[in-house]
Motif scaffolding. Structure first.
Motif, PDB file in Angstrom:
ATOM      1  N   HIS A 171       0.863  -1.193   0.000  1.00  0.00           N
ATOM      2  CA  HIS A 171       0.000   0.000   0.000  1.00  0.00           C
ATOM      3  C   HIS A 171       0.897   1.240   0.000  1.00  0.00           C
ATOM      4  CE1 HIS A 171      -2.647  -3.194   1.376  1.00  0.00           C
ATOM      5  NE2 HIS A 171      -3.652  -2.474   0.971  1.00  0.00           N
ATOM      6  N   PRO A 172       1.421   1.584  -1.183  1.00  0.00           N
ATOM      7  CA  PRO A 172       2.440   2.647  -1.260  1.00  0.00           C
ATOM      8  C   PRO A 172       1.950   4.017  -0.776  1.00  0.00           C
ATOM      9  CG  PRO A 172       1.772   1.910  -3.457  1.00  0.00           C
ATOM     10  CD  PRO A 172       1.180   0.950  -2.482  1.00  0.00           C
ATOM     11  N   ASP A 173       0.625   4.255  -0.772  1.00  0.00           N
ATOM     12  CA  ASP A 173       0.133   5.562  -0.332  1.00  0.00           C
ATOM     13  C   ASP A 173      -0.282   5.583   1.135  1.00  0.00           C
ATOM     14  OD1 ASP A 173       0.494   6.603  -2.854  1.00  0.00           O
ATOM     15  OD2 ASP A 173      -1.513   5.990  -3.521  1.00  0.00           O
ATOM     16  N   LYS A 182       9.089   9.633   5.380  1.00  0.00           N
ATOM     17  CA  LYS A 182       8.605   9.178   6.683  1.00  0.00           C
ATOM     18  C   LYS A 182       8.359   7.670   6.656  1.00  0.00           C
ATOM     19  CE  LYS A 182       7.606  13.373   8.643  1.00  0.00           C
ATOM     20  NZ  LYS A 182       8.312  14.204   7.672  1.00  0.00           N
ATOM     21  N   LYS A 183       7.845   7.192   5.522  1.00  0.00           N
ATOM     22  CA  LYS A 183       7.596   5.759   5.405  1.00  0.00           C
ATOM     23  C   LYS A 183       8.902   4.989   5.521  1.00  0.00           C
ATOM     24  CE  LYS A 183       6.454   4.009   1.363  1.00  0.00           C
ATOM     25  NZ  LYS A 183       5.476   3.810   0.291  1.00  0.00           N
ATOM     26  N   LYS A 184       9.928   5.458   4.808  1.00  0.00           N
ATOM     27  CA  LYS A 184      11.230   4.778   4.853  1.00  0.00           C
ATOM     28  C   LYS A 184      11.771   4.764   6.273  1.00  0.00           C
ATOM     29  CE  LYS A 184      12.943   5.089   0.173  1.00  0.00           C
ATOM     30  NZ  LYS A 184      12.842   6.307  -0.664  1.00  0.00           N
ATOM     31  N   GLU A 185      11.626   5.892   6.963  1.00  0.00           N
ATOM     32  CA  GLU A 185      12.115   5.996   8.334  1.00  0.00           C
ATOM     33  C   GLU A 185      11.405   4.969   9.227  1.00  0.00           C
ATOM     34  OE1 GLU A 185      11.525   9.946   9.956  1.00  0.00           O
ATOM     35  OE2 GLU A 185      11.971   9.196  11.968  1.00  0.00           O
ATOM     36  N   PRO A 190      -6.864   2.789   7.986  1.00  0.00           N
ATOM     37  CA  PRO A 190      -7.089   4.073   7.308  1.00  0.00           C
ATOM     38  C   PRO A 190      -6.371   4.079   5.961  1.00  0.00           C
ATOM     39  CG  PRO A 190      -5.588   4.332   9.179  1.00  0.00           C
ATOM     40  CD  PRO A 190      -6.152   2.951   9.254  1.00  0.00           C
ATOM     41  N   ARG A 191      -6.887   4.867   5.018  1.00  0.00           N
ATOM     42  CA  ARG A 191      -6.276   4.870   3.688  1.00  0.00           C
ATOM     43  C   ARG A 191      -4.924   5.574   3.697  1.00  0.00           C
ATOM     44  NH1 ARG A 191     -11.824   5.493   2.330  1.00  0.00           N
ATOM     45  NH2 ARG A 191     -12.515   3.506   1.468  1.00  0.00           N
ATOM     46  N   GLN A 192      -4.799   6.590   4.562  1.00  0.00           N
ATOM     47  CA  GLN A 192      -3.547   7.339   4.547  1.00  0.00           C
ATOM     48  C   GLN A 192      -3.204   7.963   5.895  1.00  0.00           C
ATOM     49  OE1 GLN A 192      -2.935  10.857   1.696  1.00  0.00           O
ATOM     50  NE2 GLN A 192      -1.664   9.196   0.944  1.00  0.00           N
ATOM     51  N   LEU A 193      -1.893   7.919   6.201  1.00  0.00           N
ATOM     52  CA  LEU A 193      -1.341   8.662   7.332  1.00  0.00           C
ATOM     53  C   LEU A 193      -0.471   9.748   6.741  1.00  0.00           C
ATOM     54  CD1 LEU A 193       0.090   5.624   9.364  1.00  0.00           C
ATOM     55  CD2 LEU A 193      -2.168   6.680   9.655  1.00  0.00           C
ATOM     56  N   PHE A 194      -0.802  10.997   7.028  1.00  0.00           N
ATOM     57  CA  PHE A 194       0.037  12.083   6.533  1.00  0.00           C
ATOM     58  C   PHE A 194       0.807  12.689   7.703  1.00  0.00           C
ATOM     59  CE2 PHE A 194       0.671  16.663   5.791  1.00  0.00           C
ATOM     60  CZ  PHE A 194       1.622  16.556   4.785  1.00  0.00           C
ATOM     61  N   GLY A 195       2.123  12.527   7.680  1.00  0.00           N
ATOM     62  CA  GLY A 195       2.968  13.060   8.759  1.00  0.00           C
ATOM     63  C   GLY A 195       3.515  14.420   8.389  1.00  0.00           C
TER      64      GLY A 195
END
Ligand SMILES: [Zn+2]
Length: 367
Positions: free
Chosen positions: A178-180, A187-190, A284-289
């Motif tokens: 789920h790339p999005d 942040k995802k990589k971290e 949830p569809r997305q986490l925006f940091g």
């Protein structure tokens, strides 16, 4: 035709003290997205609220000679005043001291315990009192708390644990397919490289060292620790119930976007997905940091004496300019900075000269 639902949330604000303008950014940003989605024709539900339990609030109230509830009622009033001042168009405001939230959190805890995802054991580790966090020796930075840099003490307590380790592979697979799910990409990589791939340890989810929290129904000397209490707000506010959820919950869940600060990314990208998956709910569809708004180069803090409140900016420039400034000074994926000089500059350049001139000339031509 019925409108498509769109559910967006901020994180809930910790009701220890009045938030400064940096903390206000998140709710202004989320409000801008919610308004945009409404204009696009979505049936939007915008949730914000307050996280009101924990030892810090218990101690603050004690030092003020009032009850924790009196303390949070005062701070929640200030937070709601700021929302009003900043024209925040939220549809729901959840407080973790709402009796309905407390009851559902207790049911969630019991359900996870009954199905074996929560178990009782003993915690031994290095404890940071201000952060209320246990750390393993490998997590410490120079022998100190990795979050705040303070000294830690070794401590031991009986506690309940959430079985994160069991969901390690599932979580990795989920994030990779789920790339999005976690944005921005950095942040995802971290999260993946620093926290998930090195191995998930079971998470301590109860405390016996303070009282100001939601008691575990079947073992009341324990209170349910912040993760399960606070994270659950996103579903309790919409009417989730393990015994049968409301139509509102069924309509809006899964959430389209959780807007959160980078400091709580870890809790939302690890603990929260595991909790939801264990409860049999969609993620949830997305986490925006998002990043921080700094004052010049420094993080805003009371001890540094550089705190600006939303009302300071609104009194001087008006609410629309304050909102515009917060949104325009915050680049995607990095920290923003607030100074009165840049505020005046933005106001004059973008709003008075560019936008003002555009309106002025357009009207002149139209005439
Ligand atoms: Zn700490």
């Amino acid at each position: 035709m019925s409108k498509k639902p769109y559910y967006i949330t901020t994180a809930i604000a910790y009701a220890s003290r009045k938030p400064h303008i940096g903390n206000t950014y998140e709710v202004v940003f989320t409000d801008a997205v919610a308004r945009y989605k409404r204009m696009q024709g979505y049936d939007v539900f915008f949730l914000t609220g307050t996280d009101e339990h924990g030892v810090k609030i218990e101690e603050l109230a004690k030092s003020e000679g009032i009850t924790p509830k009196e303390h949070v009622d005062k701070v929640v009033g200030e937070i709601q005043d700021i929302c009003k001042l900043m024209h925040i168009s939220y549809d729901g405001f959840i407080r973790t001291t709402d009796p309905r939230h407390e009851e559902v959190v207790q049911k969630i805890f019991k359900k996870l315990y009954d199905q074996g995802d929560i178990y009782k054991s003993e915690y031994e580790g290095m404890y940071c009192t201000p952060c209320e966090s246990f750390w393993t020796p490998s997590q410490l930075v120079d022998g100190k708390c990795p979050d705040c840099g303070r000294e830690v003490q070794s401590a031991k307590e009986e506690a309940y644990f959430l079985r994160l380790s069991k969901y390690q592979q599932w979580l990795e697979d989920y994030i990779e397919t789920h790339p999005d799910f976690i944005v921005p990409e950095g942040k995802k990589k971290e999260m993946m490289n620093n926290f998930i791939k090195p191995g998930l340890q079971d998470l301590c989810v109860s405390r016996t060292t303070f009282q100001w929290g939601i008691p575990v129904t079947f073992d009341p000397k324990h209170v349910i620790y912040v993760w399960i209490d606070a994270l659950s707000n996103y579903i309790t506010a919409m009417g989730y119930d393990p015994d049968g959820s409301s139509d509102q919950f069924k309509k809006y869940w899964p959430c389209d976007c959780h807007v959160i600060g980078k400091d709580i990314m870890r809790f939302h990208s690890i603990y929260w997905p595991v909790m939801l998956h264990a409860l049999g709910l969609e993620l949830p569809r997305q986490l925006f940091g998002h990043n921080w708004i700094l004052f010049g180069e420094d993080k805003m803090s009371k001890s540094r004496g550089n705190v600006i409140y939303a009302s300071d900016v609104v009194d001087a420039f008006g609410v629309d300019a304050a909102r515009y400034y917060l949104l325009s000074e915050m680049p995607y994926g990095s920290d923003g900075s607030i100074t009165y000089e840049s505020l005046i500059e933005r106001f004059n350049t973008d709003l008075a000269n560019t936008l003002g001139n555009l309106v002025n000339r357009t009207i002149a031509m139209a005439q």
